[in-house]
Design a protein around this motif. Structure first.
Motif, PDB file in Angstrom:
ATOM      1  N   GLU A 223       5.041 -12.528  -1.068  1.00 37.02           N
ATOM      2  CA  GLU A 223       5.803 -11.287  -0.881  1.00 37.02           C
ATOM      3  C   GLU A 223       7.289 -11.493  -1.090  1.00 37.02           C
ATOM      4  O   GLU A 223       8.013 -10.559  -1.405  1.00 37.02           O
ATOM      5  CB  GLU A 223       5.560 -10.721   0.525  1.00 37.02           C
ATOM      6  CG  GLU A 223       4.173 -10.147   0.679  1.00 37.02           C
ATOM      7  CD  GLU A 223       3.986  -9.484   2.030  1.00 37.02           C
ATOM      8  OE1 GLU A 223       4.997  -9.137   2.686  1.00 37.02           O
ATOM      9  OE2 GLU A 223       2.818  -9.337   2.439  1.00 37.02           O
TER      10      GLU A 223
ATOM     11  N   GLN B 125      -5.860  -4.429   1.885  1.00 41.15           N
ATOM     12  CA  GLN B 125      -5.671  -5.437   0.850  1.00 41.15           C
ATOM     13  C   GLN B 125      -7.017  -6.078   0.482  1.00 41.15           C
ATOM     14  O   GLN B 125      -7.301  -6.332  -0.686  1.00 41.15           O
ATOM     15  CB  GLN B 125      -4.712  -6.500   1.389  1.00 41.15           C
ATOM     16  CG  GLN B 125      -4.013  -7.300   0.330  1.00 41.15           C
ATOM     17  CD  GLN B 125      -2.753  -7.943   0.896  1.00 41.15           C
ATOM     18  OE1 GLN B 125      -2.666  -8.259   2.084  1.00 41.15           O
ATOM     19  NE2 GLN B 125      -1.763  -8.129   0.050  1.00 41.15           N
TER      20      GLN B 125
ATOM     21  N   GLN C 137      -3.457  -3.172   7.431  1.00 39.98           N
ATOM     22  CA  GLN C 137      -2.874  -3.510   6.131  1.00 39.98           C
ATOM     23  C   GLN C 137      -3.693  -4.590   5.431  1.00 39.98           C
ATOM     24  O   GLN C 137      -3.948  -4.526   4.233  1.00 39.98           O
ATOM     25  CB  GLN C 137      -1.432  -3.974   6.342  1.00 39.98           C
ATOM     26  CG  GLN C 137      -0.671  -4.179   5.047  1.00 39.98           C
ATOM     27  CD  GLN C 137       0.558  -5.051   5.257  1.00 39.98           C
ATOM     28  OE1 GLN C 137       1.017  -5.234   6.392  1.00 39.98           O
ATOM     29  NE2 GLN C 137       1.101  -5.595   4.168  1.00 39.98           N
ATOM     30  N   ARG C 138      -4.114  -5.583   6.210  1.00 42.87           N
ATOM     31  CA  ARG C 138      -4.905  -6.664   5.611  1.00 42.87           C
ATOM     32  C   ARG C 138      -6.284  -6.166   5.174  1.00 42.87           C
ATOM     33  O   ARG C 138      -6.828  -6.631   4.175  1.00 42.87           O
ATOM     34  CB  ARG C 138      -5.028  -7.825   6.602  1.00 42.87           C
ATOM     35  CG  ARG C 138      -3.676  -8.506   6.819  1.00 42.87           C
ATOM     36  CD  ARG C 138      -3.790  -9.960   7.149  1.00 42.87           C
ATOM     37  NE  ARG C 138      -2.514 -10.616   6.882  1.00 42.87           N
ATOM     38  CZ  ARG C 138      -2.247 -11.874   7.198  1.00 42.87           C
ATOM     39  NH1 ARG C 138      -3.172 -12.615   7.793  1.00 42.87           N
ATOM     40  NH2 ARG C 138      -1.081 -12.399   6.904  1.00 42.87           N
TER      41      ARG C 138
ATOM     42  N   GLU D 264       0.333 -10.448  -5.895  1.00 39.81           N
ATOM     43  CA  GLU D 264       1.046  -9.838  -4.754  1.00 39.81           C
ATOM     44  C   GLU D 264       1.058 -10.732  -3.516  1.00 39.81           C
ATOM     45  O   GLU D 264       1.607 -10.356  -2.483  1.00 39.81           O
ATOM     46  CB  GLU D 264       0.375  -8.511  -4.375  1.00 39.81           C
ATOM     47  CG  GLU D 264       0.414  -7.482  -5.479  1.00 39.81           C
ATOM     48  CD  GLU D 264      -0.456  -6.270  -5.161  1.00 39.81           C
ATOM     49  OE1 GLU D 264      -0.851  -6.116  -3.986  1.00 39.81           O
ATOM     50  OE2 GLU D 264      -0.747  -5.502  -6.091  1.00 39.81           O
TER      51      GLU D 264
ATOM     52  N   ILE E 184      -8.997 -13.175   1.859  1.00 34.34           N
ATOM     53  CA  ILE E 184      -8.990 -12.376   0.619  1.00 34.34           C
ATOM     54  C   ILE E 184      -9.504 -13.202  -0.556  1.00 34.34           C
ATOM     55  O   ILE E 184     -10.228 -12.703  -1.415  1.00 34.34           O
ATOM     56  CB  ILE E 184      -7.589 -11.791   0.294  1.00 34.34           C
ATOM     57  CG1 ILE E 184      -6.542 -12.902   0.269  1.00 34.34           C
ATOM     58  CG2 ILE E 184      -7.193 -10.687   1.273  1.00 34.34           C
ATOM     59  CD1 ILE E 184      -5.438 -12.638  -0.711  1.00 34.34           C
TER      60      ILE E 184
ATOM     61  N   ARG F 278      -9.049  -4.536  -2.216  1.00 38.48           N
ATOM     62  CA  ARG F 278      -8.622  -4.805  -3.591  1.00 38.48           C
ATOM     63  C   ARG F 278      -8.984  -6.215  -4.035  1.00 38.48           C
ATOM     64  O   ARG F 278      -8.873  -6.557  -5.209  1.00 38.48           O
ATOM     65  CB  ARG F 278      -7.124  -4.535  -3.711  1.00 38.48           C
ATOM     66  CG  ARG F 278      -6.839  -3.045  -3.403  1.00 38.48           C
ATOM     67  CD  ARG F 278      -5.366  -2.758  -3.240  1.00 38.48           C
ATOM     68  NE  ARG F 278      -4.641  -3.103  -4.434  1.00 38.48           N
ATOM     69  CZ  ARG F 278      -3.496  -3.763  -4.439  1.00 38.48           C
ATOM     70  NH1 ARG F 278      -2.943  -4.159  -3.296  1.00 38.48           N
ATOM     71  NH2 ARG F 278      -2.887  -4.046  -5.568  1.00 38.48           N
TER      72      ARG F 278
END
Lengths: 367, 367
Positions: A339, A223, A219-220, A336, A197, A226
């Motif tokens: 976690e 992410q 999910q990754r 974020e 990311i 974004r």
């Protein structure tokens, strides 16, 4: 020099399968050129988890944790008392520092690879042997060796974000340096953990024209979007279909640069195949034992492919990483990344959570 | 524009296992931006022999030969009438030229890889289709396409040496560019054919501190020594022993750069293993089908290894090759490279000799 504390706590790691033990040790006087830092925040890196699970070996007992932010307690008078940017540093300053220190006169250091220099010392990777005990992030203090690269941090940067600077973010900066100018380039990133990311965001800011993120976890991938990814590739889909899709996205040219952050041999082979003429593959993730890759040298030659491995980073990369994070920590949702946070006293809970839940990071708040 | 000849001879290659056929064809008027050259000398490159033996396929019938020196007969008025260095060129000038011509506006050309540009045309690799017949070295004439890089040669440079400039020597120049600064670097070269010996000499002149030459042929190893190699490695010896010897020569550091000119997967794997931290492998030789290499990505990453493939060369490399050869053609025994010369009429004898005796080069004298 400010007065030193008498003692500090640390979490002693004895080896895989054993609970970390909180112990108190005396703080020794500083040696020539050293700094004493009170650790403020440490994030658990993937390699900490690999060591914890026994996928890699460190000399034990040790103090894990190398993604660290701390405040200067004391500076030995023989230290230059400046950071890498040349700014003066003082007790009380919030800093982070290179994961390594080495002899700046050694061949590798002179050639721009100080992370492989002689007399190499790596925070979070050293055996605890009194009096040298404070050299990791899962501790109240850390003693910085001479030739450690230091960067003073602004108080406005959240420590949970800043902690990843000296490992993941700086390694990604090294990977971008290896890849060369990314302006108007098409990019594929395989493996969307913290390295992936961060890489997406850094490529975006470096002027890449199109960024594809690949992972096996939905999910990754979400992410990744974004963090700057333009297209998401589910690596559970057959490689031939993914290849066709990538070729369509790049007008049949193939991608210009592929970063492998996953360490998966399948992903690395896929990435090489995805490259166009003159393409560059940068391998970062495979810092553990994997199967051998099968590579066709004729394709590497006829397509003028470059493959580069990078492990850790140099001082230039570290500064680049700082500049990037300082400008963009709030442009992308880096807030974020951590976690869940734990205090040092329940560090075993933190590891259990990290291994079972696989968040991008868990944080250890030390003050 | 000078008057053109009516016709010229060429050696037509119909495919492996068939004798080349000497035929006469009319010389057509030049198209926009073209040059007509009377070929003076052509050397048979390894890839010509591969095609002759059926190890690679070219569209047939074709005119083989791409290592060519010739004299300008005529220049179309739309040509700039300058060479790559900006010097004016005239009919009667001795020249050599890039093995390729391509669209300089295409993406690959703009990125410094004109040898993979759009509308790619490669001398010695094109089907003979009237009126386009003169595009190889085994012919009396050659028509140069627009965007072909031309270099005017001094009359003092022997044509048998100059002929190798636009393929082997320029490719080696490209390989050196890929490897980066060689000052005080230790070098291993695997495969001591024409690419290998040229590489040894070029590395020497580029400031390498130590050059090891590896081959399976004693004669080629001896020759390598006269082209600048400091140490000779007989690749028939077990790889583990060779590795130990190389480590001793480099004080346990490993070599800085390895060039593979052999195309042998064993040699390429050996070369990767021989590299030290930050080492660079440049692959040149494997322009044919081989077994897949077995590569350990963790080693590539932890040792920060770079692997680069190079096929052909760009204009910068071509000029570097010319400068090198112009300065050093008599420093090293390049005059011994062509072991035997043949006229075009007995080109079949030349191929038979080249395939059976494996000299560095045979030459075809065309005037």
């Amino acid at each position: 020099m400010s007065p030193l504390p008498d003692s500090g706590k640390l979490a002693l790691f004895h080896g895989p399968g054993t609970a970390l033990e909180i112990k108190s040790y005396p703080v020794s006087p500083l040696e020539r050129g050293e700094l004493l830092v009170k650790n403020v925040y440490t994030t658990l890196c993937g390699s900490d988890l690999h060591t914890y699970c026994g996928l890699r070996n460190e000399p034990c007992p040790t103090v894990l944790g190398h993604e660290i932010v701390g405040r200067i307690v004391a500076i030995h008078p023989d230290h230059s008392a400046t950071d890498l940017t040349g700014q003066p540093i003082w007790p009380g300053d919030l800093i982070t520092w290179t994961v390594f220190a080495s002899d700046p006169q050694s061949i590798n250091a002179q050639r721009g690879i100080p992370q492989k220099g002689d007399q190499l010392f790596k925070y979070g990777h050293v055996r605890v042997q009194e009096p040298e005990v404070f050299h990791g992030g899962l501790a109240e203090y850390c003693v910085l060796k001479p030739h450690t690269g230091i960067i003073r941090l602004p108080e406005t940067m959240p420590v949970a974000i800043a902690a990843t600077l000296n490992c993941s973010v700086a390694t990604v900066a090294g990977a971008l340096r290896m890849a060369g100018d990314l302006t108007n380039k098409t990019i594929l990133i395989t493996g969307m953990g913290h390295l992936g990311i961060t890489c997406a965001a850094m490529c975006r800011e470096a002027g890449a024209s199109w960024i594809a993120a690949a992972d096996i976890t939905d999910q990754r991938l979400q992410q990744a979007q974004r963090f700057g990814a333009d297209a998401l590739f589910d690596m559970k889909i057959p490689a031939a279909d993914l290849h066709t899709a990538l070729q369509q996205h790049t007008n049949g040219r193939g991608v210009d640069v592929v970063f492998d952050m996953s360490g998966s041999p399948d992903a690395m082979e896929f990435g090489l195949h995805a490259l166009g003429i003159g393409g560059v593959a940068v391998w970062v993730g495979a810092v553990f034992n994997t199967r051998r890759l099968q590579i066709d040298p004729e394709q590497i030659i006829r397509k003028l492919i470059t493959i580069k491995g990078i492990h850790n980073y140099n001082f230039t990369d570290f500064r680049y990483a700082y500049d990037f994070l300082q400008q963009h920590w709030s442009t992308y949702p880096f807030s974020e990344v951590v976690e869940k946070e734990f205090p040092l006293e329940v560090v075993n809970e933190a590891f259990t959570y990290a291994v079972s839940r696989k968040p991008l990071r868990v944080g250890i708040r030390l003050e």
